[in-house]
Design a protein around this motif. Structure first.
Motif, PDB file in Angstrom:
ATOM      1  N   ARG A  53       0.828  -1.207   0.000  1.00 40.62           N
ATOM      2  CA  ARG A  53       0.000   0.000   0.000  1.00 40.62           C
ATOM      3  C   ARG A  53       0.863   1.258   0.000  1.00 40.62           C
ATOM      4  O   ARG A  53       0.564   2.232  -0.704  1.00 40.62           O
ATOM      5  CB  ARG A  53      -0.914  -0.026   1.218  1.00 40.62           C
ATOM      6  CG  ARG A  53      -1.808   1.190   1.347  1.00 40.62           C
ATOM      7  CD  ARG A  53      -2.738   1.027   2.529  1.00 40.62           C
ATOM      8  NE  ARG A  53      -3.331   2.295   2.914  1.00 40.62           N
ATOM      9  CZ  ARG A  53      -4.101   2.464   3.973  1.00 40.62           C
ATOM     10  NH1 ARG A  53      -4.375   1.432   4.765  1.00 40.62           N
ATOM     11  NH2 ARG A  53      -4.616   3.652   4.259  1.00 40.62           N
ATOM     12  N   ILE A  54       1.948   1.249   0.787  1.00 36.70           N
ATOM     13  CA  ILE A  54       2.845   2.406   0.820  1.00 36.70           C
ATOM     14  C   ILE A  54       3.458   2.630  -0.558  1.00 36.70           C
ATOM     15  O   ILE A  54       3.500   3.764  -1.062  1.00 36.70           O
ATOM     16  CB  ILE A  54       3.957   2.192   1.867  1.00 36.70           C
ATOM     17  CG1 ILE A  54       3.369   2.151   3.276  1.00 36.70           C
ATOM     18  CG2 ILE A  54       5.000   3.309   1.774  1.00 36.70           C
ATOM     19  CD1 ILE A  54       4.364   1.762   4.344  1.00 36.70           C
ATOM     20  N   VAL A  55       3.913   1.554  -1.185  1.00 30.96           N
ATOM     21  CA  VAL A  55       4.551   1.676  -2.502  1.00 30.96           C
ATOM     22  C   VAL A  55       3.546   2.210  -3.523  1.00 30.96           C
ATOM     23  O   VAL A  55       3.874   3.079  -4.348  1.00 30.96           O
ATOM     24  CB  VAL A  55       5.126   0.318  -2.945  1.00 30.96           C
ATOM     25  CG1 VAL A  55       5.602   0.378  -4.391  1.00 30.96           C
ATOM     26  CG2 VAL A  55       6.277  -0.092  -2.029  1.00 30.96           C
ATOM     27  N   GLN A  56       2.300   1.716  -3.483  1.00 29.17           N
ATOM     28  CA  GLN A  56       1.291   2.200  -4.416  1.00 29.17           C
ATOM     29  C   GLN A  56       1.011   3.676  -4.215  1.00 29.17           C
ATOM     30  O   GLN A  56       0.868   4.433  -5.183  1.00 29.17           O
ATOM     31  CB  GLN A  56       0.002   1.392  -4.235  1.00 29.17           C
ATOM     32  CG  GLN A  56       0.104  -0.041  -4.727  1.00 29.17           C
ATOM     33  CD  GLN A  56      -1.094  -0.887  -4.323  1.00 29.17           C
ATOM     34  OE1 GLN A  56      -1.982  -0.440  -3.600  1.00 29.17           O
ATOM     35  NE2 GLN A  56      -1.120  -2.129  -4.797  1.00 29.17           N
ATOM     36  N   GLN A  57       0.926   4.128  -2.954  1.00 25.54           N
ATOM     37  CA  GLN A  57       0.677   5.543  -2.691  1.00 25.54           C
ATOM     38  C   GLN A  57       1.842   6.402  -3.174  1.00 25.54           C
ATOM     39  O   GLN A  57       1.639   7.458  -3.778  1.00 25.54           O
ATOM     40  CB  GLN A  57       0.446   5.782  -1.197  1.00 25.54           C
ATOM     41  CG  GLN A  57       0.189   7.260  -0.873  1.00 25.54           C
ATOM     42  CD  GLN A  57      -0.049   7.501   0.608  1.00 25.54           C
ATOM     43  OE1 GLN A  57      -0.683   6.689   1.276  1.00 25.54           O
ATOM     44  NE2 GLN A  57       0.471   8.613   1.130  1.00 25.54           N
ATOM     45  N   VAL A  58       3.057   5.920  -2.934  1.00 27.15           N
ATOM     46  CA  VAL A  58       4.232   6.686  -3.340  1.00 27.15           C
ATOM     47  C   VAL A  58       4.310   6.767  -4.865  1.00 27.15           C
ATOM     48  O   VAL A  58       4.636   7.821  -5.435  1.00 27.15           O
ATOM     49  CB  VAL A  58       5.507   6.061  -2.747  1.00 27.15           C
ATOM     50  CG1 VAL A  58       6.752   6.616  -3.419  1.00 27.15           C
ATOM     51  CG2 VAL A  58       5.568   6.320  -1.253  1.00 27.15           C
ATOM     52  N   LYS A  59       4.010   5.677  -5.552  1.00 25.41           N
ATOM     53  CA  LYS A  59       4.014   5.697  -7.020  1.00 25.41           C
ATOM     54  C   LYS A  59       3.040   6.729  -7.554  1.00 25.41           C
ATOM     55  O   LYS A  59       3.290   7.388  -8.566  1.00 25.41           O
ATOM     56  CB  LYS A  59       3.652   4.312  -7.566  1.00 25.41           C
ATOM     57  CG  LYS A  59       4.774   3.301  -7.502  1.00 25.41           C
ATOM     58  CD  LYS A  59       4.331   1.973  -8.116  1.00 25.41           C
ATOM     59  CE  LYS A  59       5.472   0.962  -8.081  1.00 25.41           C
ATOM     60  NZ  LYS A  59       5.057  -0.350  -8.666  1.00 25.41           N
ATOM     61  N   SER A  60       1.905   6.888  -6.847  1.00 30.08           N
ATOM     62  CA  SER A  60       0.874   7.815  -7.293  1.00 30.08           C
ATOM     63  C   SER A  60       1.168   9.257  -6.887  1.00 30.08           C
ATOM     64  O   SER A  60       1.013  10.175  -7.702  1.00 30.08           O
ATOM     65  CB  SER A  60      -0.480   7.390  -6.705  1.00 30.08           C
ATOM     66  OG  SER A  60      -1.476   8.342  -6.972  1.00 30.08           O
ATOM     67  N   ASP A  61       1.600   9.457  -5.634  1.00 33.96           N
ATOM     68  CA  ASP A  61       1.732  10.823  -5.104  1.00 33.96           C
ATOM     69  C   ASP A  61       3.167  11.368  -5.131  1.00 33.96           C
ATOM     70  O   ASP A  61       3.374  12.555  -5.360  1.00 33.96           O
ATOM     71  CB  ASP A  61       1.223  10.871  -3.657  1.00 33.96           C
ATOM     72  CG  ASP A  61      -0.249  10.505  -3.558  1.00 33.96           C
ATOM     73  OD1 ASP A  61      -0.919  10.454  -4.607  1.00 33.96           O
ATOM     74  OD2 ASP A  61      -0.717  10.273  -2.424  1.00 33.96           O
TER      75      ASP A  61
END
Length: 1013
Positions: free
Chosen positions: A285-293
């Motif tokens: 989840r952290i990686v997905q958020q970082v990829k997006s934001d």
């Protein structure tokens, strides 16, 4: 009775024309979705219904925002109702959110001092309605500090106080509250948007609340002490780590400090496999958020993860107790024992084992303790320990010193380090750090050499995610030889979902078709197949159809494969799947229907006509699950007759089948399926109604919302004489089409269904008729007298017992009855009449008859009946002795509660291979004359009340009597004849349940009409 135009099998229970108890509960439950004054007023009356289920449904349905009409009535329920009603009423008041109810609820809280669950519900309602109300906040504070209140009530109070930001009170009070209350407070703080942190120390909090607080601190504190959090998690009990991770899993907001949380999760202690899954999920989840934001942080994450991977692996390799290079058996056993101690021993037990080999008070109790510790371990580990037992008998000092030196290298933290390394490998795959592939390959080689299976599997999956050429080439060897290493094989199977389908589809198909594959591996292969994009490899999928007709494969695995085929199959699969619908195994046929349905929906080579033809053949399958799957497929393609089939099944009492069908009905609902579900609301069956309630969003929202609303209102307050939810009438028989051969199966199914009826067949003939008739060749009048006497005694009796004469054959008569009891009664009456008649005649005019009865499905054609039950009844009549009656077991089962019978045992009859159990009726146990009169009682004897009621309904005949004061009015005779003709027609075309309903309806309408005139 003539041949019916449509006729469904006689149902086991009535389908009422208006809503019954379960239907009313459904209607009330669905009405909760509507918010208007008419609905609010409509719900008031059923709140006071004597039926508890109906009352509670109305109470819950009243819980709509703004429904102040219900408030005084809910007060009445709280004061006078049962506990379940009170709880429902309190919940509804909370949903209505009327500020005026706060005062009354506070009074009720004080009144119900001995009922914790009621007080808890009231407190929850108050904090839902007006959490900022001064009296409510005062009550919350009192509840929180009152140690006599239930923990649930104190949890509700503390959550409300958190939202009200009563921080000073919380700082002072929380340390003295139970752990569950503390945890509830921190969990609520975590879900709120505020950033203010309460300053607690770990000594003030229990382990569970401490984990929740550390989670809150990590996510929201601006200037946190990172080491304090990590030290608290590393040194605290497992419960603290678990609570911390559960808090993370429940957090739904955006991460303000993703790098902080990422670093912490890389080093957080391993607890167990379940909580490790939470760690992995949150890292993704952290990686997905970082990829997006914040994609610029990905490089920082990669550097951090790679550095940790290098450090942890280097430390493990440096001190690992390796078995490589060992040649002596004793040394190998020492290494194995040391490895077992690292995984299972406690510090105190390890110290005892070390003391044993240092000759410090050695005792055999150590062995017993170790055996007990390993009792729950895998068999392989227990076997290894048993192999190490000779070490505890070493006598040579040098051997014992060697063992002591080996034990000095034991590190109880190493298993946790290995798990942490496993976590880091997964992070490398999630971040797709291709530069780390060489290091992961080293770890893979190490884990294979040192036999660390979980590390081996994870390394392979990560190398597949990184699309490493070497791992793709290695995978082929393991797919060809599945027995080589199960862990490696599982890794390649998991990894296949990350690689191009054209590379992995062949090995996966080969693997799935292996007959002796490990069940867990097969399930992983099916899961990977379902997750892969197979659109480019559809030509490779047909071999998978062999799975559906094979033995020893789990049903869930086959369903996954069927889903993959339905999603990706092409026209080349069509004919193979059609052939599979004729497979010997029911599951293969069921899976074939699922695949066909998916192919048809995608337009992948299956025409609707072809699919319809095959599905109608499967509607007569011996297996219910296949029939269900076929019906669902027909509904999915909006077949025009499928809804009628479902309705007929509901009428026939197949409520479990109908309930399962509704649960799985295709979404979104089409106009046809919506009409079907709405009609089924009249089926008085708990499973069916529960299934309909589960469709509330589809029924009460969108295009069908207003129609549903109107139907529900009419169902609860039906107009006089209206049948609000009556299922649609069965259509008349469809004429044979002139052209399409594809519709043949559907046509044949409809004709069979609409011309088949469950009846009791009545066969009677004159015993020794040929001899009697031959002796009367010169006396034609005697011959006619014999036949007339026979028919004169039999035909009126059949008619009076509500039977139908199908045909007369001179010395024999074939008749049918809808009600088996009527058939048996007619048979016994006929025998009595003929005995009485023959007693008064000359010798050559006397005669006896033989009667045979059987019950089953018969087919009407050209005003005649056909089928196996007819043949059996004929054979039973032939087997009977003159003056006797023989009935089959099928008929006996229908009449055994009402007729005393004698079992005669199995008899063999001509033309039927299997012996037939025959019975002889002896005595009618109920007064049928009284039962035929509406509302009259009867001597019950051994007959149960419920059975007697069903029989009374089947015997009911409406009486259209004209009162004396209205007998002279014009048209009365015509009106009476019209009602009578309708009643007789109903008996011809409807099954039992609907016949009684409609005749009772006619009787009520006649009585009402006579009162009005």
């Amino acid at each position: 009775m003539k041949a019916p135009s449509p006729a469904a099998p006689i149902p086991a229970e009535r389908t009422p024309a208006s809503l019954g108890r379960e239907g009313r509960v459904t209607a009330l439950t669905l009405l909760k979705s509507y918010y208007d004054e008419e609905i609010f007023n409509l719900l008031v009356k059923p709140i006071y219904d004597a039926d508890l289920a109906v009352s509670e449904a109305a109470i819950r349905a009243s819980g709509s925002p703004g429904n102040e009409v219900a408030v005084p009535h809910l007060y009445q329920i709280i004061e006078r109702g049962k506990k379940s009603q009170r709880l429902a009423a309190i919940q509804s008041l909370a949903a209505i959110r009327a500020p005026t109810s706060v005062g009354m609820l506070i009074k009720y809280f004080n009144h119900f001092s001995g009922e914790d669950d009621v007080r808890t519900a009231i407190l929850g309602a108050l904090n839902t309605i007006a959490p900022s109300h001064p009296q409510v906040q005062e009550l919350d504070q009192a509840v929180l500090v009152d140690t006599h209140q239930s923990e649930e009530a104190r949890r509700i109070a503390v959550e409300a106080l958190v939202e009200a930001e009563k921080n000073a009170l919380l700082l002072d009070t929380l340390p003295r509250t139970p752990p569950s209350v503390q945890e509830a407070a921190f969990t609520r703080m975590l879900r709120l948007g505020g950033q203010e942190m309460l300053d607690f120390t770990k000594d003030e909090l229990a382990p569970g609340p401490l984990g929740a607080y550390l989670c809150l601190y990590t996510l929201k504190a601006k200037n946190q002490q990172q080491n304090w959090v990590l030290e608290s998690l590393q040194r605290g009990p497992r419960q603290t780590v678990r609570s911390f991770l559960l808090g993370l899993a429940g957090f739904q907001g955006r991460l303000r400090y993703p790098t902080r949380v990422f670093r912490l999760l890389l080093v957080i202690p391993f607890v167990d496999v379940e909580t490790e899954g939470l760690v992995g999920d949150f890292l993704k989840r952290i990686v997905q958020q970082v990829k997006s934001d914040s994609p610029h942080l990905l490089s920082e994450f990669s550097v951090i993860a790679s550095a940790h991977l290098e450090q942890v692996f280097a430390r493990i390799r440096r001190t690992f107790i390796s078995v490589r290079g060992i040649t002596r058996k004793e040394e190998l056993l020492m290494a194995v024992l040391a490895s077992l101690l690292e995984r299972y021993a406690t510090p105190s037990l390890l110290a005892e084992v070390q003391a044993f080999f240092r000759d410090e008070a050695p005792t055999r109790a150590v062995v017993d303790q170790l055996r007990s510790l390993l009792a729950g371990a895998p068999r392989e580990d227990r076997n290894q320990f048993e192999a190490c037992l000779p070490l505890f008998q070493l006598r040579e000092r040098k051997d014992r010193m060697a063992m002591s030196n080996m034990l000095s290298r034991v590190d109880l933290g190493r298993p946790l380090s290995l798990r942490r390394l496993n976590r880091l490998i997964r992070v490398v795959g999630v971040l797709e750090i291709r530069t780390a592939s060489r290091k992961v390959q080293e770890i893979l080689d190490f884990s294979r050499a040192e036999r660390v299976p979980f590390l081996e599997e994870t390394s392979i999956v990560t190398l597949c995610q990184l699309l490493t050429r070497a791992v793709i080439e290695q995978s082929r060897e393991f797919f060809r030889d599945p027995g080589r290493s199960l862990r490696s094989l599982n890794g390649y199977v998991r990894g296949a979902r990350y690689m191009p389908a054209r590379i992995m589809i062949g090995p996966l198909v080969h693997l799935l078709l292996l007959p002796k594959l490990d069940p867990g591996t097969r399930a992983l292969a099916a899961e990977s197949l379902e997750r892969m994009d197979l659109s480019a490899v559809a030509k490779s999928l047909p071999p998978l159809l062999k799975m559906f007709d094979a033995e020893g494969i789990d049903e869930e695995v086959r369903l996954r494969v069927a889903a993959a085929l339905a999603k990706a199959g092409d026209a080349g699969l069509t004919h193979l799947v059609l052939d599979l619908t004729g497979a010997s195994r029911a599951f293969a046929r069921r899976a074939a229907v699922r695949v066909l349905r998916g192919l048809c929906a995608r337009g992948a080579g299956v025409s609707a006509d072809t699919l319809t033809d095959r599905l109608y053949r499967l509607l007569e399958d011996a297996d219910q699950s296949v029939r269900l799957e076929a019906l669902l497929a027909l509904l999915a393609i909006n077949d025009d007759y499928a809804a009628q089939v479902v309705t007929d099944d509901a009428r026939a009492g197949k409520t479990d089948l109908v309930a399962e069908l509704i649960t799985n009905i295709p979404r979104p609902l089409s106009r046809e399926t919506f009409a079907l579900v709405r009609s089924l609301m009249s089926v008085e069956s708990a499973p069916v109604q529960a299934a309909i309630r589960s469709l509330s969003p589809e029924l009460c929202q969108g295009a069908f919302a207003e129609e549903t609303r109107q139907a529900l209102v009419r169902g609860l307050v039906p107009p006089v004489g209206a049948a609000t939810f009556a299922p649609p009438a069965t259509p008349a028989a469809t004429p044979a089409p002139s052209g399409s051969a594809l519709s043949k199966a559907k046509l044949e199914f409809k004709l069979r269904r609409e011309h088949v009826q469950v009846l009791t067949v009545f066969f009677i003939d004159i015993a020794s008729f040929t001899e009697k008739f031959s002796s009367m060749t010169d006396d034609m009048s005697s011959q006619m007298k014999l036949v007339n006497a026979f028919e004169g005694n039999v035909v009126p009796t059949i008619t009076a017992s509500r039977g139908t004469v199908v045909k007369k054959m001179g010395d024999a008569i074939l008749a049918v009855f809808k009600h088996p009891v009527n058939a048996v009664t007619a048979a016994m009456t006929v025998q009595q009449k003929i005995q009485h008649y023959s007693a008064t005649q000359l010798a050559h005019e006397k005669f006896q008859v033989r009667i045979g009865l059987n019950t089953g499905e018969v087919t009407w054609k050209d005003n005649d009946v056909f089928g196996h039950p007819v043949n059996v009844a004929s054979r039973m009549q032939t087997a009977a002795t003159p003056g006797d009656i023989l009935i089959t077991e099928a008929t006996w089962k229908e009449v055994r509660e009402y007729v005393r019978c004698t079992e005669l045992g199995p008899i063999q009859v001509k033309g039927i291979a299997e012996a037939i159990t025959a019975y002889s009726p002896e005595e009618i146990l109920v007064d049928l004359q009284k039962l035929r009169a509406a509302g009259s009682g009867a001597e019950r004897g051994p007959v149960q009340a419920g059975s007697l009621e069903r029989l009374r309904e089947s015997m009911f005949v409406p009486e259209f009597r004209v009162p004396d004061d209205k007998a002279d009015r014009a048209g009365m005779d015509l009106l009476r004849d019209l009602f009578g003709e309708i009643a007789r027609a109903v008996g011809d075309i409807l099954p039992d349940s609907q016949e009684y309903d409609f005749k009772k309806y006619l009787q009520d309408r006649w009585n009402d009409l006579m009162r009005r005139l």
